[in-house]
Design an enzyme around this catalytic site. Structure first.
Site, PDB file in Angstrom:
ATOM      1  N   SER A 174      -5.722   3.459  15.867  1.00  0.00           N
ATOM      2  CA  SER A 174      -5.351   2.664  17.036  1.00  0.00           C
ATOM      3  C   SER A 174      -5.714   3.441  18.279  1.00  0.00           C
ATOM      4  O   SER A 174      -5.783   4.681  18.255  1.00  0.00           O
ATOM      5  CB  SER A 174      -3.849   2.372  17.030  1.00  0.00           C
ATOM      6  OG  SER A 174      -3.438   1.830  18.275  1.00  0.00           O
TER       7      SER A 174
ATOM      8  N   VAL B 108       0.813  -1.226   0.000  1.00  0.00           N
ATOM      9  CA  VAL B 108       0.000   0.000   0.000  1.00  0.00           C
ATOM     10  C   VAL B 108       0.839   1.266   0.000  1.00  0.00           C
ATOM     11  O   VAL B 108       0.309   2.358  -0.247  1.00  0.00           O
ATOM     12  CB  VAL B 108      -0.975   0.032   1.202  1.00  0.00           C
ATOM     13  CG1 VAL B 108      -1.984  -1.099   1.100  1.00  0.00           C
ATOM     14  CG2 VAL B 108      -0.223  -0.013   2.534  1.00  0.00           C
TER      15      VAL B 108
ATOM     16  N   TYR C 271       4.460   4.900  15.979  1.00  0.00           N
ATOM     17  CA  TYR C 271       3.102   4.359  15.923  1.00  0.00           C
ATOM     18  C   TYR C 271       2.097   5.378  16.447  1.00  0.00           C
ATOM     19  O   TYR C 271       1.036   5.588  15.846  1.00  0.00           O
ATOM     20  CB  TYR C 271       3.044   3.068  16.743  1.00  0.00           C
ATOM     21  CG  TYR C 271       1.821   2.214  16.500  1.00  0.00           C
ATOM     22  CD1 TYR C 271       1.576   1.650  15.254  1.00  0.00           C
ATOM     23  CD2 TYR C 271       0.919   1.951  17.533  1.00  0.00           C
ATOM     24  CE1 TYR C 271       0.464   0.847  15.037  1.00  0.00           C
ATOM     25  CE2 TYR C 271      -0.187   1.148  17.325  1.00  0.00           C
ATOM     26  CZ  TYR C 271      -0.412   0.600  16.079  1.00  0.00           C
ATOM     27  OH  TYR C 271      -1.514  -0.188  15.868  1.00  0.00           O
TER      28      TYR C 271
ATOM     29  N   ASN D 174      -6.821  -0.992   6.459  1.00  0.00           N
ATOM     30  CA  ASN D 174      -6.451  -1.736   7.661  1.00  0.00           C
ATOM     31  C   ASN D 174      -4.955  -2.009   7.769  1.00  0.00           C
ATOM     32  O   ASN D 174      -4.441  -2.186   8.871  1.00  0.00           O
ATOM     33  CB  ASN D 174      -7.209  -3.067   7.676  1.00  0.00           C
ATOM     34  CG  ASN D 174      -6.671  -4.023   8.715  1.00  0.00           C
ATOM     35  OD1 ASN D 174      -6.871  -3.844   9.903  1.00  0.00           O
ATOM     36  ND2 ASN D 174      -5.954  -5.047   8.259  1.00  0.00           N
TER      37      ASN D 174
ATOM     38  N   ALA E 215       2.386   8.629  16.458  1.00  0.00           N
ATOM     39  CA  ALA E 215       2.291   9.733  15.497  1.00  0.00           C
ATOM     40  C   ALA E 215       1.536   9.317  14.237  1.00  0.00           C
ATOM     41  O   ALA E 215       0.669  10.047  13.742  1.00  0.00           O
ATOM     42  CB  ALA E 215       3.684  10.232  15.135  1.00  0.00           C
ATOM     43  N   SER E 216       1.865   8.147  13.715  1.00  0.00           N
ATOM     44  CA  SER E 216       1.253   7.726  12.454  1.00  0.00           C
ATOM     45  C   SER E 216      -0.227   7.414  12.617  1.00  0.00           C
ATOM     46  O   SER E 216      -1.046   7.756  11.755  1.00  0.00           O
ATOM     47  CB  SER E 216       1.997   6.525  11.873  1.00  0.00           C
ATOM     48  OG  SER E 216       1.932   5.402  12.728  1.00  0.00           O
ATOM     49  N   LYS E 217      -0.593   6.793  13.731  1.00  0.00           N
ATOM     50  CA  LYS E 217      -1.999   6.454  13.920  1.00  0.00           C
ATOM     51  C   LYS E 217      -2.847   7.688  14.241  1.00  0.00           C
ATOM     52  O   LYS E 217      -4.028   7.754  13.885  1.00  0.00           O
ATOM     53  CB  LYS E 217      -2.141   5.390  15.005  1.00  0.00           C
ATOM     54  CG  LYS E 217      -1.673   4.009  14.546  1.00  0.00           C
ATOM     55  CD  LYS E 217      -2.429   3.536  13.309  1.00  0.00           C
ATOM     56  CE  LYS E 217      -2.097   2.119  12.914  1.00  0.00           C
ATOM     57  NZ  LYS E 217      -2.883   1.649  11.743  1.00  0.00           N
TER      58      LYS E 217
END
Length: 258
Positions: free
Chosen positions: A145, A67, A162, A93, A164-166
Site C-alpha cells: 500500500s 489466507v 495497516y 492481494n 506496519a503490516s503493509k
C-alpha cells in the site's frame, strides 16, 4: 516483436479475488491469456468471478481459502496443482485495514491485521515457492500500500496496524527477491493509493471531507479508477519484467511524492 505481456499458458493464483482490485486483476490475467485460481473466504462471490473468467474462454478455479489459515492455504494450493499442474504467478492481494492508533487497538485487532496482511503472503509463498523453484520460473506480486511509506496525522484516519503490516509486505518482498532470483523467480510489490473497493467504498469514499483533502493533496487530483492497477500487475507478472525484482512501485497518482 512478441507480446511481452502475453500470459498464454500461464497459471495464476489471486488471493482476495472475490471483489474489487483482486477480481479486476483476475479478469486482467484472463484477458492476457492465463488460467486463474481464485482464493478468498466468500465462495459465492468467487463463483461469480469464476463464471466471468470462463466466459472469456479461460479456465477458472474458485476455492474458499482464509489466507491466514495454513491448512486451508496448503489444501487450496494442492487443488490448484491437481487441476492445472503448476503455478506460474502468485498475486498476494488479500488484505484488510484495521483502523486506529496504538493506544486504541486491541491485541486481537493487531493480530488480525498482521495475520491477513503479512502472514497471508508468507503462507501462500511458503507453498508456492517450492513449485516455482522446481520449475525454475515464477512471478510473485505482493500488494502492499502507499500507506507502507506514508501515514496520516489526522486521528480519524490513523491506521498504525495497516502502516506496519503493509511495510512488512515490502520487507518480505525484499527478502524473497534476493533469495530466489537465482531460481528465475521475481518478487515485487505494488503500493496502491486510494482506489474504490469494498475496503474503502463505505468508509473513505463516503467521507466528503477526506476526499476533498485527498484530491487537493494528490498531484492527479483524484482517486484511482477501476483497472488502473492492472497495468503494473501485468508488468510484474509477465516477461516484461524478467530482470526486475525486489522493487516497490507506488500506483497512487503521485500521492507519495508530495
Amino acid at each position: 516483436m512478441s507480446n511481452l505481456y502475453d500470459l498464454s499458458g500461464k497459471v495464476a493464483i489471486v488471493t482476495g479475488a472475490s471483489s474489487g482490485l483482486g477480481a479486476d486483476a483476475a479478469r486482467a490475467y484472463a484477458e492476457a491469456g492465463a488460467d486463474v485460481a481464485l482464493f478468498a473466504r466468500r465462495a459465492d462471490k468467487l463463483a461469480n468471478v469464476a463464471k466471468e473468467i470462463e466466459a472469456m474462454g479461460r479456465k477458472a478455479l474458485a476455492i474458499a481459502v482464509d489466507v491466514a489459515n495454513e491448512e486451508q492455504v496448503k489444501s487450496g494450493i494442492q487443488q490448484v496443482v491437481e487441476t492445472f499442474g503448476k503455478v506460474d504467478i502468485l498475486l498476494n492481494n488479500a488484505g484488510i485495514a484495521v483502523p486506529g492508533g496504538v493506544e486504541d487497538l486491541t491485541e486481537a485487532q493487531w493480530d488480525q491485521g498482521m495475520d491477513v496482511n503479512v502472514k497471508g503472503p508468507f503462507l501462500m509463498s511458503k507453498y508456492v515457492v517450492p513449485l516455482m523453484r522446481k520449475a525454475k520460473y515464477g512471478k510473485i506480486v505482493n500488494v502492499a500500500s502507499v500507506n507502507a511509506i506514508i501515514a496520516d496525522k489526522v486521528p480519524v484516519l490513523w491506521r498504525h496496524n495497516y502502516n506496519a503490516s503493509k511495510d512488512g509486505v515490502r520487507g518480505l518482498t525484499l527478502g524473497m527477491a534476493a533469495s530466489y532470483a537465482q531460481d528465475n523467480i521475481t518478487v515485487n510489490s505494488i503500493g496502491p493509493g486510494l482506489f474504490e473497493s469494498e475496503m474503502t467504498e463505505n468508509t473513505l469514499f463516503k467521507n466528503e471531507g477526506f476526499l476533498q483533502a485527498y484530491n487537493a493533496s494528490t498531484p492527479a487530483s483524484r482517486p484511482g479508477k477501476r483497472g488502473e492497477l492492472n497495468g503494473t500487475i501485468l508488468f510484474f507478472s509477465s516477461d516484461a519484467s524478467s530482470y526486475v525484482t525486489g522493487q516497490y512501485v507506488a500506483v497512487d497518482g503521485g500521492a507519495s511524492i508530495v
